[in-house]
Design an enzyme around this catalytic site. Structure first.
Site, PDB file in Angstrom:
ATOM      1  CG  ASP A  76     -18.213  11.397 -60.345  1.00 42.32           C
ATOM      2  OD1 ASP A  76     -17.518  11.633 -59.338  1.00 42.32           O
ATOM      3  OD2 ASP A  76     -17.745  10.970 -61.424  1.00 42.32           O
ATOM      4  CB  ILE A  77     -18.034  13.944 -65.382  1.00 44.67           C
ATOM      5  CG1 ILE A  77     -18.666  15.338 -65.204  1.00 44.67           C
ATOM      6  CG2 ILE A  77     -17.807  13.633 -66.865  1.00 44.67           C
ATOM      7  CD1 ILE A  77     -17.851  16.479 -65.753  1.00 44.67           C
ATOM      8  CG  ASN A  92      -8.359  15.295 -67.669  1.00 44.02           C
ATOM      9  OD1 ASN A  92      -8.624  16.353 -68.224  1.00 44.02           O
ATOM     10  ND2 ASN A  92      -8.594  15.076 -66.398  1.00 44.02           N
ATOM     11  CG  ASP A 118      -9.164  22.603 -66.826  1.00 37.89           C
ATOM     12  OD1 ASP A 118      -9.400  21.604 -66.121  1.00 37.89           O
ATOM     13  OD2 ASP A 118      -8.168  23.340 -66.664  1.00 37.89           O
ATOM     14  CD  GLU A 145     -14.771  13.202 -61.741  1.00 38.24           C
ATOM     15  OE1 GLU A 145     -14.476  13.249 -60.535  1.00 38.24           O
ATOM     16  OE2 GLU A 145     -15.474  12.321 -62.249  1.00 38.24           O
TER      17      GLU A 145
HETATM   18  P1  GH3 Z   1     -15.977   7.397 -63.037  1.00 39.86           P
HETATM   19  O1  GH3 Z   1     -16.903   7.210 -64.165  1.00 39.86           O
HETATM   20  O2  GH3 Z   1     -15.845   6.202 -62.187  1.00 39.86           O
HETATM   21  O3  GH3 Z   1     -16.327   8.612 -62.231  1.00 39.86           O
HETATM   22  O4  GH3 Z   1     -14.536   7.640 -63.681  1.00 39.86           O
HETATM   23  P2  GH3 Z   1     -13.698   8.976 -63.730  1.00 39.86           P
HETATM   24  O5  GH3 Z   1     -12.600   8.796 -64.697  1.00 39.86           O
HETATM   25  O6  GH3 Z   1     -14.602  10.117 -63.998  1.00 39.86           O
HETATM   26  O7  GH3 Z   1     -13.228   9.110 -62.241  1.00 39.86           O
HETATM   27  P3  GH3 Z   1     -11.846   9.256 -61.567  1.00 39.86           P
HETATM   28  O8  GH3 Z   1     -12.180   9.688 -60.162  1.00 39.86           O
HETATM   29  O9  GH3 Z   1     -11.050   7.996 -61.729  1.00 39.86           O
HETATM   30  O10 GH3 Z   1     -11.089  10.403 -62.330  1.00 39.86           O
HETATM   31  C1  GH3 Z   1     -11.442  11.729 -62.212  1.00 39.86           C
HETATM   32  C2  GH3 Z   1     -10.462  12.526 -63.014  1.00 39.86           C
HETATM   33  O11 GH3 Z   1     -10.763  13.900 -62.967  1.00 39.86           O
HETATM   34  C3  GH3 Z   1      -9.047  12.394 -62.543  1.00 39.86           C
HETATM   35  C4  GH3 Z   1      -8.497  13.798 -62.484  1.00 39.86           C
HETATM   36  O12 GH3 Z   1      -7.302  13.913 -63.162  1.00 39.86           O
HETATM   37  C5  GH3 Z   1      -9.566  14.600 -63.190  1.00 39.86           C
HETATM   38  N1  GH3 Z   1      -9.687  15.939 -62.682  1.00 39.86           N
HETATM   39  C6  GH3 Z   1      -9.910  16.337 -61.411  1.00 39.86           C
HETATM   40  N2  GH3 Z   1      -9.960  17.679 -61.323  1.00 39.86           N
HETATM   41  C7  GH3 Z   1      -9.757  18.164 -62.567  1.00 39.86           C
HETATM   42  C8  GH3 Z   1      -9.686  19.477 -63.136  1.00 39.86           C
HETATM   43  O13 GH3 Z   1      -9.832  20.502 -62.452  1.00 39.86           O
HETATM   44  N3  GH3 Z   1      -9.475  19.574 -64.461  1.00 39.86           N
HETATM   45  C9  GH3 Z   1      -9.312  18.476 -65.244  1.00 39.86           C
HETATM   46  N4  GH3 Z   1      -9.118  18.657 -66.543  1.00 39.86           N
HETATM   47  N5  GH3 Z   1      -9.355  17.233 -64.746  1.00 39.86           N
HETATM   48  C10 GH3 Z   1      -9.574  17.066 -63.437  1.00 39.86           C
HETATM   49 MG    MG Z   2     -16.126  10.589 -62.586  1.00 48.53          MG
HETATM   50 MG    MG Z   3     -15.344  11.604 -59.178  1.00 50.78          MG
HETATM   51 MG    MG Z   4     -14.562   8.594 -59.787  1.00 49.57          MG
END
Ligand code: GH3
Ligand code: MG
Ligand code: MG
Ligand code: MG
Length: 323
Positions: free
Chosen positions: A199-200, A207, A216, A242
């Site tokens: 997980d990123i 974003n 992306d 992510e």
């Molecule tokens: P954490 O370190 O706790 O994982 O924090 P995080 O910000 O990575 O985790 P969170 O789950 O809060 O947010 C994930 C974000 O990923 C939110 C969402 O908008 C973004 N995301 C999900 N799918 C896509 C995608 O296909 N493209 C882009 N650009 N962003 C995406």
């Molecule tokens: Mg994340």
């Molecule tokens: Mg996540």
């Molecule tokens: Mg998360």
């Protein structure tokens, strides 16, 4: 109907002012030991198609494996073994469905029937009538075009059903099916399977700070790094958002842990170029690792154990691997 018209256009089955097919001409292979008859047929077809001639059955067999839409074979002459050629074309995998028109002598019923039995698509009676030739060839070429189109569409759909559109990695659905098979085997005493859940970290900040497109780009680049850091037998997948998973068949947890560390270091140590190289982002990831534990294990339980590793990694500062 709109869909029909659209696919018709894609297939090129439109006509010009003279009622001739436009853009739908086929590559037609004429196999005939009689050069005069072959040239007459070729001359007729040239208005709509791209005909080529082979006067030797062996050369015709070789040419049939190329990119052609229709084969016209003379089976009227006993000394020219067109029937044998048709049998060979029909039994070889790449040419099994190639449309074939057989040029037959109407008085030679046995050869005519034999041609039909071998599965020719249509018959041309000697002497070949030009209009009939044009009509029968056109029908076969159109049909070939349409089946090619459907096949392409089917292949594409099948591919899309198991592929993540953004990254080109396997998708969750594909991963689930594969993992089920590996875990079942491991539970029955087969080799172990390990999984990484990746997980990123703070991806939302990418974003928010640089835009969704930059996000992306990071996801795509991450997928490339993931895919290039695992073995060919491993299955890198995007679960959604992510979050990624790598399924590693035949891998003990220690080895999976080592590979996870390598991926974590590679990702964290080389910034991601986004927005046409304008920005260089340092990205880190949290990884949970788990391996099968024998009888009674399930894919869900295995993924849950790896997820717990991710959770712990996030809770203890991110950018780390927890097995
Ligand atoms: P954490 O370190 O706790 O994982 O924090 P995080 O910000 O990575 O985790 P969170 O789950 O809060 O947010 C994930 C974000 O990923 C939110 C969402 O908008 C973004 N995301 C999900 N799918 C896509 C995608 O296909 N493209 C882009 N650009 N962003 C995406
Ligand atoms: Mg994340
Ligand atoms: Mg996540
Ligand atoms: Mg998360």
């Amino acid at each position: 109907l709109r869909e029909r018209e659209e696919s018709g256009r894609r297939l090129g089955v439109t006509t010009d002012g003279a009622g001739r097919l436009r853009g739908s001409g086929g590559r037609v292979l004429i196999v005939d030991d009689n050069p005069r008859q072959a040239e007459k047929i070729a001359a007729e077809l040239e208005r709509e198609h791209r005909p080529t001639i082979e006067t030797n059955a062996g050369d015709g067999l070789v040419a049939s494996k190329g990119s052609i839409d229709l084969m016209i074979v003379n089976v009227a002459a006993a000394e020219f073994d067109g029937l044998r050629l048709i049998a060979q074309v029909r039994s070889a995998e790449p040419t099994r469905h190639l449309p074939i028109l057989a040029v037959v002598d109407p008085s030679d019923r046995p050869r005519l029937v034999k041609a039909l039995e071998l599965g020719v698509n249509d018959i041309l009676m000697k002497p070949v009538d030009p209009e009939e030739l044009a009509a029968r060839a056109r029908t076969q070429v159109r049909r070939k075009r349409y089946t090619d189109f459907l096949k392409e569409k089917l292949d594409y759909s099948l591919e899309m059903a198991v592929t993540d559109a953004l990254t080109g990695l396997h998708n969750r659905r594909y991963m689930a099916g594969q993992l089920q098979a590996f875990v079942t085997r491991a539970a029955q005493g087969g080799e172990p399977v390990s999984v990484l859940v990746l997980d990123i970290d703070h991806f939302k900040k990418v974003n928010d700070g640089f835009g969704h497109d930059a996000g992306d780009e990071v996801l795509r680049e991450f997928a490339v790094r993931l895919a290039t850091n695992v073995r060919a037998v491993d299955l890198p997948c995007r679960m959604g958002g992510e979050e990624f998973v790598v399924v590693m068949p035949g891998t003990k947890i220690e080895d999976a842990h080592r590979i996870a560390e390598r991926i974590r270091r590679d990702v964290g140590s080389t910034p991601f170029r986004v927005m046409g190289g304008q920005e260089h982002l340092t990205v880190t990831i949290s990884i949970g690792v788990a391996a099968t534990i024998g009888a009674g294990d399930t894919p869900d339980a295995l993924l849950k154990r790896a997820d717990e590793g991710v959770y712990e990694a996030k809770a203890t500062g991110r950018d780390r691997v927890i097995a």
